[in-house]
Design an enzyme around this catalytic site. Sequence first.
Site, PDB file in Angstrom:
ATOM      1  N   LYS A 189      36.611  35.390  40.020  1.00 17.73           N
ATOM      2  CA  LYS A 189      35.519  35.842  40.880  1.00 17.73           C
ATOM      3  C   LYS A 189      34.357  36.379  40.073  1.00 17.73           C
ATOM      4  O   LYS A 189      33.204  36.071  40.332  1.00 17.73           O
ATOM      5  CB  LYS A 189      36.047  36.931  41.830  1.00 17.73           C
ATOM      6  CG  LYS A 189      35.001  37.440  42.824  1.00 17.73           C
ATOM      7  CD  LYS A 189      34.579  36.353  43.784  1.00 17.73           C
ATOM      8  CE  LYS A 189      33.618  36.851  44.831  1.00 17.73           C
ATOM      9  NZ  LYS A 189      33.114  35.760  45.682  1.00 17.73           N
ATOM     10  N   LYS A 243      31.061  24.207  46.561  1.00 13.25           N
ATOM     11  CA  LYS A 243      32.164  24.768  47.341  1.00 13.25           C
ATOM     12  C   LYS A 243      33.338  23.793  47.382  1.00 13.25           C
ATOM     13  O   LYS A 243      34.494  24.190  47.240  1.00 13.25           O
ATOM     14  CB  LYS A 243      31.702  25.087  48.779  1.00 13.25           C
ATOM     15  CG  LYS A 243      30.780  26.275  48.894  1.00 13.25           C
ATOM     16  CD  LYS A 243      31.459  27.614  48.746  1.00 13.25           C
ATOM     17  CE  LYS A 243      31.442  28.176  47.359  1.00 13.25           C
ATOM     18  NZ  LYS A 243      30.216  28.495  46.713  1.00 13.25           N
ATOM     19  N   CYS A 294      39.995  39.233  35.175  1.00 11.28           N
ATOM     20  CA  CYS A 294      40.987  40.257  34.872  1.00 11.28           C
ATOM     21  C   CYS A 294      40.794  41.463  35.783  1.00 11.28           C
ATOM     22  O   CYS A 294      39.737  41.666  36.362  1.00 11.28           O
ATOM     23  CB  CYS A 294      40.929  40.698  33.418  1.00 11.28           C
ATOM     24  SG  CYS A 294      41.124  39.378  32.213  1.00 11.28           S
ATOM     25  N   GLU A 329      35.028  23.673  43.939  1.00 15.75           N
ATOM     26  CA  GLU A 329      35.718  24.911  43.570  1.00 15.75           C
ATOM     27  C   GLU A 329      37.104  25.023  44.186  1.00 15.75           C
ATOM     28  O   GLU A 329      38.049  25.431  43.503  1.00 15.75           O
ATOM     29  CB  GLU A 329      34.883  26.125  44.011  1.00 15.75           C
ATOM     30  CG  GLU A 329      33.682  26.408  43.144  1.00 15.75           C
ATOM     31  CD  GLU A 329      32.914  27.622  43.641  1.00 15.75           C
ATOM     32  OE1 GLU A 329      32.552  28.466  42.815  1.00 15.75           O
ATOM     33  OE2 GLU A 329      32.679  27.725  44.865  1.00 15.75           O
ATOM     34  N   TRP A 372      43.339  36.998  32.830  1.00 14.04           N
ATOM     35  CA  TRP A 372      42.787  35.644  32.863  1.00 14.04           C
ATOM     36  C   TRP A 372      42.648  35.212  31.416  1.00 14.04           C
ATOM     37  O   TRP A 372      41.859  35.768  30.662  1.00 14.04           O
ATOM     38  CB  TRP A 372      41.432  35.643  33.577  1.00 14.04           C
ATOM     39  CG  TRP A 372      40.901  34.295  33.937  1.00 14.04           C
ATOM     40  CD1 TRP A 372      41.200  33.568  35.055  1.00 14.04           C
ATOM     41  CD2 TRP A 372      39.942  33.522  33.209  1.00 14.04           C
ATOM     42  NE1 TRP A 372      40.494  32.385  35.055  1.00 14.04           N
ATOM     43  CE2 TRP A 372      39.716  32.333  33.939  1.00 14.04           C
ATOM     44  CE3 TRP A 372      39.259  33.715  32.010  1.00 14.04           C
ATOM     45  CZ2 TRP A 372      38.832  31.346  33.503  1.00 14.04           C
ATOM     46  CZ3 TRP A 372      38.381  32.730  31.572  1.00 14.04           C
ATOM     47  CH2 TRP A 372      38.175  31.569  32.317  1.00 14.04           C
ATOM     48  N   ARG A 415      39.900  38.418  41.520  1.00 11.21           N
ATOM     49  CA  ARG A 415      39.139  38.321  40.278  1.00 11.21           C
ATOM     50  C   ARG A 415      39.596  37.147  39.426  1.00 11.21           C
ATOM     51  O   ARG A 415      38.903  36.748  38.492  1.00 11.21           O
ATOM     52  CB  ARG A 415      39.256  39.628  39.487  1.00 11.21           C
ATOM     53  CG  ARG A 415      38.637  40.820  40.200  1.00 11.21           C
ATOM     54  CD  ARG A 415      38.900  42.106  39.457  1.00 11.21           C
ATOM     55  NE  ARG A 415      38.202  42.164  38.190  1.00 11.21           N
ATOM     56  CZ  ARG A 415      36.993  42.712  38.018  1.00 11.21           C
ATOM     57  NH1 ARG A 415      36.356  43.229  39.041  1.00 11.21           N
ATOM     58  NH2 ARG A 415      36.431  42.749  36.836  1.00 11.21           N
ATOM     59  N   ASN A 446      40.041  44.586  29.632  1.00  8.87           N
ATOM     60  CA  ASN A 446      39.181  43.507  30.123  1.00  8.87           C
ATOM     61  C   ASN A 446      38.076  43.299  29.113  1.00  8.87           C
ATOM     62  O   ASN A 446      37.522  44.264  28.588  1.00  8.87           O
ATOM     63  CB  ASN A 446      38.543  43.858  31.469  1.00  8.87           C
ATOM     64  CG  ASN A 446      39.544  43.816  32.608  1.00  8.87           C
ATOM     65  OD1 ASN A 446      40.688  43.418  32.430  1.00  8.87           O
ATOM     66  ND2 ASN A 446      39.105  44.254  33.774  1.00  8.87           N
ATOM     67  N   GLY A 447      37.703  42.049  28.877  1.00 17.64           N
ATOM     68  CA  GLY A 447      36.622  41.761  27.950  1.00 17.64           C
ATOM     69  C   GLY A 447      37.091  40.896  26.800  1.00 17.64           C
ATOM     70  O   GLY A 447      38.203  40.344  26.819  1.00 17.64           O
ATOM     71  N   GLU A 482      24.959  23.700  46.732  1.00 14.18           N
ATOM     72  CA  GLU A 482      25.964  24.706  47.047  1.00 14.18           C
ATOM     73  C   GLU A 482      27.132  24.110  47.827  1.00 14.18           C
ATOM     74  O   GLU A 482      28.301  24.462  47.592  1.00 14.18           O
ATOM     75  CB  GLU A 482      25.328  25.858  47.823  1.00 14.18           C
ATOM     76  CG  GLU A 482      26.283  26.952  48.268  1.00 14.18           C
ATOM     77  CD  GLU A 482      26.992  27.666  47.141  1.00 14.18           C
ATOM     78  OE1 GLU A 482      27.955  28.403  47.428  1.00 14.18           O
ATOM     79  OE2 GLU A 482      26.610  27.487  45.968  1.00 14.18           O
ATOM     80  N   HIS A 531      17.682   6.605  41.894  1.00 14.04           N
ATOM     81  CA  HIS A 531      17.435   6.686  40.460  1.00 14.04           C
ATOM     82  C   HIS A 531      18.727   6.861  39.671  1.00 14.04           C
ATOM     83  O   HIS A 531      18.726   7.459  38.596  1.00 14.04           O
ATOM     84  CB  HIS A 531      16.470   7.840  40.162  1.00 14.04           C
ATOM     85  CG  HIS A 531      15.126   7.668  40.783  1.00 14.04           C
ATOM     86  ND1 HIS A 531      14.210   6.732  40.351  1.00 14.04           N
ATOM     87  CD2 HIS A 531      14.559   8.280  41.843  1.00 14.04           C
ATOM     88  CE1 HIS A 531      13.121   6.788  41.092  1.00 14.04           C
ATOM     89  NE2 HIS A 531      13.306   7.719  42.024  1.00 14.04           N
TER      90      HIS A 531
END
Length: 623
Positions: free
Chosen positions: A618, A500, A2, A503, A75, A27, A101-102, A496, A519
């Site tokens: 973000k 990427k 948000c 995402e 969001w 964000r 926000n929150g 990582e 394994h």
Amino acid sequence: MCGIVGYIGSRDATEFLLEGLQRLEYRGYDSAGIAVMTGEQDVLVRKTTGRIDCLVKSIAESPLPGSIGIGHTRWATHGPPTEANAHPHLGRGGVVAIVHNGVIENYQVLKEQLESEGFVFSSATDSEVIAQLVAANLEKLSRTPIQNGEDPHQRLLEAVQAALSELRGTYGLVFLFREHPDLLIAARQGSPLVVGVGVGEHFVASDASPLVGYTDKIVYLTDHQIALVTADSLRVANRDLGRVKHNVENLLLHANEVSLGGYSHYMLKEIFEQPESLKNAMRGRICEEDATAVFGGLNLTPQQLRSVNRIILTACGTSWHAALLGEYLLEEFARIPVEVEYASELRYRNPPVEHDTLVFAISQSGETADTLGALREMKRKGHRTLAICNVVGSSIAQEADGGVYLHAGPEIGVASTKAFTSQCLVLSLLALYFGRMRHLSYDAGQRLVETFHSLPSLIRQALQTDDEVRRLARKYGSANNFLYLGRQFNFPAALEGALKLKEISYIHAEGYPAAEMKHGPIALVDERTPSVFIVPKGFVYDKVMSNLQEVKARGGPVIAIVENGDKRVAELADDIIRVPSADDWAQPLINIVPLQLLAYHIALLRGCDVDKPRNLAKSVTVE
């Protein structure tokens, strides 16, 4: 998650609000809206779902004139992404408008209470409860006449304070009042808010990026603070409405840092900024004479640091991968036992932690809810805490006992790139720092320092793989599954690289230590599943080659990241990407560059929104 903007002054509020919301797109959001006070003392609200471009178009067709307003990108948490659930929300027919926000954890109880008093809700959000609660408090206060000499703004503050005292959860809030077109009120608890200080105007935002180009003065609000903002003044109070002194600081961002600068996407720009961001992370932090690192913000004495017998690194997502590399580095060079914890798990676990343990919270934004929660839990139990983050004035930076800023500059692409390598570099410097305080020799320290100085140039060379990586993206971009494999220092790089790709291209990808293939994961290998092997020279080189051969024997296509001059891997791999050589501990910072580029180009070819991938934000400021 948000974004919030607010403006009060003499210029057109809508222009700033829309530009500010566009700067906050990174964000993550699914709807947007603004509320503007018109000359008739009426609050006009415009909201749309989807991208901010839809909101811009709507306002262009029917402008919202006014010099005071608030805006928000949402969001979705409580309630789906609809216009009704988008912010701003109104209380009691528009007496107050809010952006939030929150998350309000006890909103359902408060909502039922307000409904029993006759309040009608128009959304399924937790946020609307705040607007209706403030409206209810204003009604109660209005029954008492204003006394001579009484500050009319004081009642607004009291109405807000009374509402905040009933909330359980997190909030960054800005309030706009229909009957008081001369002020905004902002409040913070667990969700960031800043105030930009101008001449005859003030700005409010959830981070500093919307302020660039409008003002170079900023105030970072802290938790439990309430700010009364007019065009000409800023008054900050604590939770009891007692006035507190606020510091006006210089805003160190520049317009070129929040613009695309000729690149197609922020992610691509930030990948190519890595040589410079690493320089910035190192600047002033290397002592050539003593072959060690220098940190000015740890706020712990050398004696306290020498007494540390264990380190906990706690983080989420990409920062967790950086922490994992940090574990390898600290244990290798400083010989300190290190444990890497998912912050979302650590905050609710009760692990036995010795008193001589030092806790590092790692977060690009400094606002990651789980990491902040883990840090607070460790502080509550008496442990010393330090932060590694990128955003000055962030919650984690403020609450930790000390820490290290990355100085990577704004990272706007949702998929972290330059922040990851900067985190890895800072952790490497910490490994050198702790190592030289303990047993690491001067010569060993000097070799590490030499490698640090070479890294920006080596990263710049790795960026030259872009054309080759683009070719490989065309070849493998239709695959729906990828495996990423590396060993030792390069295992975190494999994790990582896989993240990427997941995402931004929405391709299923998994990272593993290469030896773990046999394994279980080797069952996934087939001709449609590329395996990306990270194969630098080193003492496990032959072991990784054996793992690579196991994949080839089962018909799996192999992409290999190899050092310049390596001819052996080329004989086995289907495709290779050559990168410059470095000491084995530094190689992951180089190897991650083509993996970032591979994710970028595949996502682009698949038509994905690279900078704003679906379902992601973000800064994850909710659990």
